[in-house]
Design a protein around this motif. Structure first.
Motif, PDB file in Angstrom:
ATOM      1  N   LYS A 141      46.450  -2.031  23.468  1.00 46.74           N
ATOM      2  CA  LYS A 141      47.798  -1.575  23.185  1.00 46.74           C
ATOM      3  C   LYS A 141      48.569  -2.726  22.567  1.00 46.74           C
ATOM      4  O   LYS A 141      48.593  -3.835  23.112  1.00 46.74           O
ATOM      5  N   GLU A 156      48.376   2.618  20.871  1.00 48.10           N
ATOM      6  CA  GLU A 156      47.680   2.489  22.156  1.00 48.10           C
ATOM      7  C   GLU A 156      46.383   3.273  22.087  1.00 48.10           C
ATOM      8  O   GLU A 156      46.356   4.427  21.645  1.00 48.10           O
ATOM      9  N   THR A 157      45.287   2.625  22.493  1.00 50.74           N
ATOM     10  CA  THR A 157      43.987   3.269  22.607  1.00 50.74           C
ATOM     11  C   THR A 157      43.481   3.036  24.030  1.00 50.74           C
ATOM     12  O   THR A 157      44.114   2.289  24.792  1.00 50.74           O
ATOM     13  N   THR A 202      47.046   6.611  20.077  1.00 52.93           N
ATOM     14  CA  THR A 202      48.421   7.064  20.262  1.00 52.93           C
ATOM     15  C   THR A 202      49.337   6.143  19.471  1.00 52.93           C
ATOM     16  O   THR A 202      49.424   4.945  19.761  1.00 52.93           O
ATOM     17  N   ILE A 230      52.682   5.068  19.040  1.00 51.53           N
ATOM     18  CA  ILE A 230      53.972   5.125  19.725  1.00 51.53           C
ATOM     19  C   ILE A 230      55.120   5.021  18.726  1.00 51.53           C
ATOM     20  O   ILE A 230      56.194   5.602  18.918  1.00 51.53           O
ATOM     21  N   ASN A 268      48.653  -7.895  21.068  1.00 50.36           N
ATOM     22  CA  ASN A 268      48.898  -7.285  22.371  1.00 50.36           C
ATOM     23  C   ASN A 268      50.312  -7.580  22.855  1.00 50.36           C
ATOM     24  O   ASN A 268      51.004  -8.463  22.339  1.00 50.36           O
TER      25      ASN A 268
END
Length: 355
Positions: free
Chosen positions: A210, A205-206, A244, A246, A225
């Motif tokens: 995401k 995720e930016t 991020t 995840i 996506n």
């Protein structure tokens, strides 16, 4: 007497010249015949020094250099054979240029065959991306080597290379300005390779996207996506944003907020909290620590609780199932303690005014 001495000197000069020519021919013939064996022996000896205990690198080193190195030996032999008979600046210059070109050939040949053995960016890097990165580095190094060789050859030919270098510098600046986006993406591709913020298959995720990483190339990254569409993001954009990952989580956080009605007695509030804590402690899918269950605040129409705990697994499907079960357990606990969840309410007082 004078004529006799002249004849003797002429005979000696002729004899010496014949010997030198014969020696030159012999040197050339021997090296021409044995150039491959000599080159192979020298390369095998060098490979034992540089690559101890690694047969793959030894073989690759010898195979990539055997041909240019054999021609280098032949060139040196030819120079020796000619120089003992002819001492000429032009001959020396010619052989210098020839040796420069053969050394360039050796270096380029070694890079072509050995970069993939010598360089790998780690197990997390896909094979296609590693191949692209290594090929790019190899091509850059080849261009630099060839450029040096060309400059040295031009210098040996007697030309002034200052003007050429100035022109190449101006031209290189113009090209770099025109292709700065492409170069920026390539450099960012190397940053992604070395820093490894994510790999193919990771959920990232930016601030702008995401989704799951599907493909990473030297220029861009393809991300699918959550709505199943695919977006291609330039690598320079990714390296400028906070990412991020995840998928690198080893657990997932569950955070729940719920409110009970104001008529709930204090002992019931405490009992609800303790029973929720007991459920979490007994649930093998939820980590016992860290776990926080607190009566947080007096809201306008509810007594608010906050539950924070972590699942044992980062898997999204399992996380949702665990969260679902926890929600149901909390509802059962609340109902079993004869209280209820609050919802926004308002009490209106009407004052009777007697006339």
């Amino acid at each position: 007497m004078s004529n006799l001495m002249d004849r003797i000197v002429t005979f000696c000069d002729t004899y010496e010249r014949i010997i030198l020519i014969s020696l030159g021919v012999l040197i050339f013939a021997v090296l021409f015949t044995l150039k491959n064996k000599i080159a192979n022996s020298l390369l095998r000896f060098a490979s034992k020094i540089f690559f101890k205990g690694n047969d793959e690198k030894k073989n690759s080193f010898c195979d990539s250099l055997i041909k240019p190195f054999s021609y280098l030996i032949l060139t040196l032999g030819s120079y020796l054979a000619i120089s003992i008979n002819i001492s000429n600046t032009s001959v020396n210059r010619f052989f210098k240029i020839l040796i420069i070109l053969i050394i360039c050939w050796c270096l380029v040949g070694y890079l072509s065959n050995n970069m993939f053995i010598r360089l790998h960016f780690g197990g997390d890097v896909s094979e296609s991306m590693n191949t692209t990165a290594v090929k790019f580095l190899s091509n850059i190094m080849k261009i630099v080597i060839i450029a040096f060789a060309v400059v040295m050859v031009i210098s040996e030919l007697g030309y002034n290379i200052n003007g050429l270098l100035t022109g190449l510098g101006v031209g290189g600046l113009a090209v770099s300005l025109a292709a700065q986006d492409a170069v920026g993406n390539l450099i960012s591709g190397f940053i992604i390779i070395f820093d490894k913020p994510f790999k193919v298959g990771d959920l990232i995720e930016t601030p702008t996207v995401k989704g799951f990483v599907e493909e990473v190339t030297m220029r861009s990254t393809k991300i699918r996506n959550l709505d199943d569409s695919v977006i291609t993001v330039p690598n320079s954009t990714l390296t400028k944003e906070a990412i991020t990952n995840i998928s690198m989580m080893d657990k997932r956080r569950i955070k729940l907020n719920f409110g009970l009605i104001y008529s709930t007695p204090n002992d019931v509030l405490e009992k609800v909290r303790n029973e929720i804590k007991a459920y979490i402690d007994e649930n093998e899918s939820i980590l016992p620590e860290p776990c926080r269950i607190h009566f947080r605040e007096f809201a306008d129409s509810s007594l608010n609780f906050e539950v924070i705990c972590y699942t044992q697994t980062p898997d999204m499907d399992e996380y949702l199932n665990i969260s679902n079960d926890l929600n149901l357990a909390i509802k059962r606990i609340v109902e079993a303690n004869n209280t209820d969840f609050a919802y926004p309410t308002s009490t209106v007082y009407i004052k009777n005014k007697k006339e």
